[in-house]
Scaffold this motif. Structure first.
Motif, short mmCIF file in Angstrom:
data_model
loop_
_atom_site.label_atom_id
_atom_site.label_comp_id
_atom_site.label_asym_id
_atom_site.label_seq_id
_atom_site.Cartn_x
_atom_site.Cartn_y
_atom_site.Cartn_z
N GLN A 272 -5.73 90.01 75.89
CA GLN A 272 -6.24 89.54 74.61
C GLN A 272 -5.47 90.20 73.47
O GLN A 272 -4.94 91.29 73.64
CB GLN A 272 -7.72 89.83 74.45
CG GLN A 272 -8.06 91.31 74.29
CD GLN A 272 -8.08 92.06 75.58
OE1 GLN A 272 -8.60 91.56 76.56
NE2 GLN A 272 -7.50 93.25 75.62
N LEU A 273 -5.42 89.52 72.36
CA LEU A 273 -4.79 90.05 71.15
C LEU A 273 -5.71 89.78 69.97
O LEU A 273 -6.19 88.66 69.80
CB LEU A 273 -3.45 89.36 70.86
CG LEU A 273 -2.25 89.70 71.72
CD1 LEU A 273 -1.07 88.80 71.34
CD2 LEU A 273 -1.85 91.16 71.56
N PRO A 274 -5.94 90.79 69.14
CA PRO A 274 -6.65 90.51 67.91
C PRO A 274 -5.73 89.72 66.98
O PRO A 274 -4.50 89.87 67.04
CB PRO A 274 -6.94 91.90 67.33
CG PRO A 274 -5.95 92.81 67.97
CD PRO A 274 -5.60 92.21 69.30
N VAL A 275 -6.30 88.88 66.17
CA VAL A 275 -5.53 88.12 65.19
C VAL A 275 -5.75 88.81 63.85
O VAL A 275 -6.88 88.86 63.34
CB VAL A 275 -5.98 86.64 65.14
CG1 VAL A 275 -5.15 85.88 64.11
CG2 VAL A 275 -5.84 86.00 66.52
N ILE A 276 -4.68 89.37 63.31
CA ILE A 276 -4.77 90.18 62.10
C ILE A 276 -3.77 89.68 61.07
O ILE A 276 -2.61 89.39 61.40
CB ILE A 276 -4.51 91.67 62.42
CG1 ILE A 276 -5.57 92.18 63.41
CG2 ILE A 276 -4.49 92.51 61.15
CD1 ILE A 276 -5.31 93.57 63.95
N LYS A 277 -4.23 89.58 59.83
CA LYS A 277 -3.34 89.23 58.72
C LYS A 277 -3.71 90.10 57.53
O LYS A 277 -4.88 90.15 57.14
CB LYS A 277 -3.44 87.75 58.36
CG LYS A 277 -2.44 87.33 57.31
CD LYS A 277 -2.39 85.83 57.14
CE LYS A 277 -1.27 85.49 56.15
NZ LYS A 277 -1.08 84.06 56.02
N ASP A 278 -2.71 90.77 56.97
CA ASP A 278 -2.92 91.66 55.82
C ASP A 278 -4.03 92.69 56.08
O ASP A 278 -4.84 92.98 55.21
CB ASP A 278 -3.24 90.86 54.55
CG ASP A 278 -2.11 89.90 54.18
OD1 ASP A 278 -0.93 90.25 54.41
OD2 ASP A 278 -2.42 88.81 53.68
N GLY A 279 -4.07 93.20 57.31
CA GLY A 279 -5.06 94.22 57.67
C GLY A 279 -6.45 93.70 57.94
O GLY A 279 -7.36 94.48 58.21
N SER A 280 -6.64 92.37 57.87
CA SER A 280 -7.97 91.79 58.10
C SER A 280 -8.09 91.26 59.52
O SER A 280 -7.18 90.60 60.03
CB SER A 280 -8.22 90.64 57.13
OG SER A 280 -8.31 91.13 55.82
N ASN A 281 -9.22 91.52 60.12
CA ASN A 281 -9.55 91.08 61.47
C ASN A 281 -10.08 89.64 61.40
O ASN A 281 -11.23 89.41 61.07
CB ASN A 281 -10.62 92.04 62.04
CG ASN A 281 -11.08 91.68 63.42
OD1 ASN A 281 -10.48 90.89 64.13
ND2 ASN A 281 -12.20 92.29 63.81
N LEU A 282 -9.19 88.68 61.69
CA LEU A 282 -9.55 87.27 61.53
C LEU A 282 -10.07 86.59 62.78
O LEU A 282 -10.82 85.61 62.70
CB LEU A 282 -8.33 86.48 61.04
CG LEU A 282 -7.70 86.96 59.73
CD1 LEU A 282 -6.48 86.11 59.41
CD2 LEU A 282 -8.70 86.90 58.61
N GLY A 283 -9.64 87.06 63.94
CA GLY A 283 -10.03 86.39 65.17
C GLY A 283 -9.43 87.09 66.37
O GLY A 283 -8.94 88.22 66.29
N CYS A 284 -9.44 86.38 67.48
CA CYS A 284 -8.94 86.93 68.74
C CYS A 284 -8.38 85.79 69.57
O CYS A 284 -8.90 84.67 69.55
CB CYS A 284 -10.11 87.61 69.45
SG CYS A 284 -9.72 88.19 71.10
N ILE A 285 -7.32 86.07 70.28
CA ILE A 285 -6.79 85.10 71.23
C ILE A 285 -6.80 85.76 72.60
O ILE A 285 -6.37 86.91 72.75
CB ILE A 285 -5.39 84.59 70.83
CG1 ILE A 285 -4.94 83.48 71.77
CG2 ILE A 285 -4.37 85.69 70.75
CD1 ILE A 285 -3.81 82.64 71.23
N THR A 286 -7.35 85.07 73.58
CA THR A 286 -7.49 85.61 74.92
C THR A 286 -6.85 84.69 75.95
O THR A 286 -6.54 83.54 75.65
CB THR A 286 -8.99 85.77 75.28
OG1 THR A 286 -9.57 84.47 75.35
CG2 THR A 286 -9.73 86.64 74.28
N GLU A 287 -6.69 85.21 77.15
CA GLU A 287 -6.19 84.37 78.24
C GLU A 287 -7.12 83.17 78.42
O GLU A 287 -6.66 82.06 78.65
CB GLU A 287 -6.12 85.18 79.54
CG GLU A 287 -5.04 86.23 79.55
CD GLU A 287 -5.11 87.14 80.77
OE1 GLU A 287 -6.20 87.30 81.36
OE2 GLU A 287 -4.05 87.68 81.14
#
Length: 189
Positions: free
Chosen positions: A99-114
């Protein structure tokens, strides 16, 4: 004498509660493992100074405990919402992560997993998924915890989440996965 015996029995109870071996306690106190075994079994009447030292070490261990800061991975490997799905798959495979957290400009926006990747492949097929971006399939953000979150609390949260982000002073400083909890348990031996 009864007071001393009570204290000695307390050594074994505290050591087991902390989940450390006699060998590990002996290393931390600076004595041999057989000496700790003899003290715990009551075969040896140790000096008061040694008993005090053992309790000091046990007290330090109780204070430290295993927390998020000790087991987190840092820096955090993350995806951007605009990253291509194939690029993210490459990173996940290369790094051996699920899994990878989805981050933009230091903000936790979402997650992508297998699992999220498999779902999109099931729905759209491989050809339909190739040109997608992370924002097209990302799931809810990973929960955020403090660096001082306990192992017990972390374990409970990981039952329903693929990972946890460690946040300190509003900044993402690490990530904790189920694998990290298992690794921490093995390292206590």
């Amino acid at each position: 004498m009864d007071y001393m015996f009570f204290e000695i029995e307390e050594i074994k109870r505290k050591r087991k509660k902390l989940g450390i071996t006699q060998k590990k306690l002996a290393e931390l106190v600076g004595v041999s493992q057989p000496l700790i075994a003899r003290i715990e079994s009551g075969d040896l009447d140790p000096k008061l100074s040694l008993v005090k030292r053992i309790f000091e070490v046990l007290g330090e261990l109780e204070g430290k405990g295993i927390n998020a800061r000790r087991i987190m991975n840092s820096p955090v490997i993350s995806a951007s919402p605009d990253d291509g799905l194939l690029d993210v798959i490459d990173v996940m495979r290369e790094k051996g992560i699920s899994q990878l957290p989805v981050i933009k400009d230091g903000s936790n926006l979402g997650c992508i997993t297998e699992s999220s990747i498999l779902k999109v492949v099931m729905i759209r097929g491989i050809d339909g998924a190739e040109n997608m971006t992370v924002k097209d399939i990302m799931e809810d953000p990973l929960p955020e915890i403090s660096p001082n979150e306990t192992l017990e609390s972390i374990s409970k949260m990981l039952l329903n989440n693929p990972a946890l982000l460690v946040v300190e002073n509003g900044k993402i400083v690490g990530i904790v996965t189920k694998h990290d909890v298992m690794k921490a348990m093995r390292e206590r031996e």
